[in-house]
Structures are given as C-alpha cells and as structure tokens.
Design an enzyme around this catalytic site. Structure first.
Site, short mmCIF file in Angstrom:
data_model
loop_
_atom_site.label_atom_id
_atom_site.label_comp_id
_atom_site.label_asym_id
_atom_site.label_seq_id
_atom_site.Cartn_x
_atom_site.Cartn_y
_atom_site.Cartn_z
N GLY A 16 0.78 -1.23 0.00
CA GLY A 16 0.00 0.00 0.00
C GLY A 16 0.81 1.28 0.00
N ARG A 35 -14.73 -17.98 -10.27
CA ARG A 35 -14.35 -16.58 -10.50
C ARG A 35 -15.61 -15.74 -10.68
NH1 ARG A 35 -10.13 -12.75 -10.14
NH2 ARG A 35 -8.73 -14.49 -10.14
N HIS A 47 0.28 2.48 -13.51
CA HIS A 47 1.11 1.43 -14.12
C HIS A 47 2.56 1.91 -14.14
CE1 HIS A 47 2.03 -2.04 -16.60
NE2 HIS A 47 2.78 -1.23 -17.34
N ALA A 59 7.81 8.98 -9.56
CA ALA A 59 6.67 9.07 -10.49
C ALA A 59 5.35 8.62 -9.86
CB ALA A 59 6.96 8.28 -11.76
#
Length: 199
Positions: A12, A66, A110, A180
């Site tokens: 986290g 799932r 990402h 970033a």
C-alpha cells in the site's frame, strides 16, 4: 466531495502517498470511503485502519468460481457509492461488468510509460525487468482510465524517470515509485476531484 475507493493487493505504498497528500493539504475535496484488498494480510489494510478508513478483504480464493467472486466483489464495491475507484497495485483483473458500470470512474497506476511495457503479464518487477532488458534510457509511470482491455484505457498523466547505469529491477522499481507513482497518482485524483493538478 469525491467519494473514493482504493483497491490494493500488497503493502500500500501508493495508498500511503494518497493519504500523505490528503494530510498535507495537497489533495483536497476527497474522502477515501474504503480500502479493499484481495489479500487479507496486505499491509495496506493496516494503513487504512490507522487512518480511520474502512478496510475490507475479499479474495477470489474464498469463492468456488471466479464468476461468484466477481459478483460478490462488484456488490461490495457498490455498497460504498463511489465516485472514483483507484487501483493502487491491485493484482486482480477487474470484472467486465464493473468496468462497464464504472466507465470513466476507475483509474490505475502502471509502472511504465504506456504503451511501453504494458498489457498482459506486465506487472510488478516484470515491468522493470523488461525495461532494463530492452535497454531504455527513460521509463516512468502512467495513470490511466481502466477499460475492458489491459492497460489500454485513456491516459490521464505520465511522468518520466531516468534509468541509471547499474540499475537492478528492484532499484529501478523504487525510483519509479518515489519519483513518479507517488507523485502522479495523487495528482490524478486531485485533477478528477477539482479539475486541476496539485503541485
């Protein structure tokens, strides 16, 4: 006030970056309603509790199929009436029903400059291993909206990070997070909440 839910799988650190920017006043008009993890032992849940935020664990392993997990997961997310869902290191594929229902209301961080090193199989250290193997001089991070594809939704923010001589995947991962990810994820939420980036 933007009602935000944050989805996490591990430690986290991106969640912490968001909470820190809220605490120091750089992220405004935002309320984190819930932190949800697929991992009961994720330290991110502890970070949420320490901040007085509801921490919920719901794992695919607890369901027979799932499909059953996807239904329960979407129902759990729906409970909080969220304006924005933030994927902050969430390693579970978002069900298509959820990407449809929350169209343009889910963002992901990402650890590369999309379209480089993204898509199926590119997550965690694998991204940085691929960047080093390819020999790129610049990498970075991208915040993008989530659609039905993998890392294919519209880009919101990007920030470049220099690749240095002698970098290992672990060293590069850390630099990308610090320079970033932890910068542009709170900025993206600020942008959505207030129509302006923070500093």
């Amino acid at each position: 006030m933007l009602r935000v839910g944050i989805l996490v799988s591990g430690g986290g650190t991106n969640l912490q970056a968001i909470l820190d920017r809220m605490d120091d006043g750089h992220l405004t008009n935002v309320n984190v309603e819930v932190v949800i993890s697929n991992n009961r032992n994720a330290y991110a849940l502890e970070r949420a509790r320490n901040h007085g935020i509801r921490a919920v664990a719901i794992s695919p392993k607890e369901f027979e199929t799932r499909e059953a997990f996807n239904e329960a997961f979407l129902a759990k997310v729906d409970e909080y009436k969220l304006d924005l869902i933030v994927l902050a290191g969430f390693l579970v594929t978002i069900p298509e029903a959820m990407t449809r229902k929350y169209k343009n209301r889910i963002i992901n961080i990402h650890p590369s400059l999309i379209p480089s090193f993204c898509g199926v199989g590119y997550y965690g250290l694998k991204v940085h291993e691929a960047a080093l193997k390819r020999g790129v001089k610049v990498t970075g991070a991208t915040v993008h909206y989530v659609d039905e594809g993998v890392d294919s939704g519209p880009i919101l923010l990007q920030k470049a990070v220099e690749v240095k001589e002698g970098d290992t995947p672990e060293i590069l991962q850390r630099r990308v997070m610090e320079e970033a990810e932890w910068v542009i994820l709170p900025q993206a939420i600020q942008l959505i909440a207030n129509g302006q980036p923070n500093n």
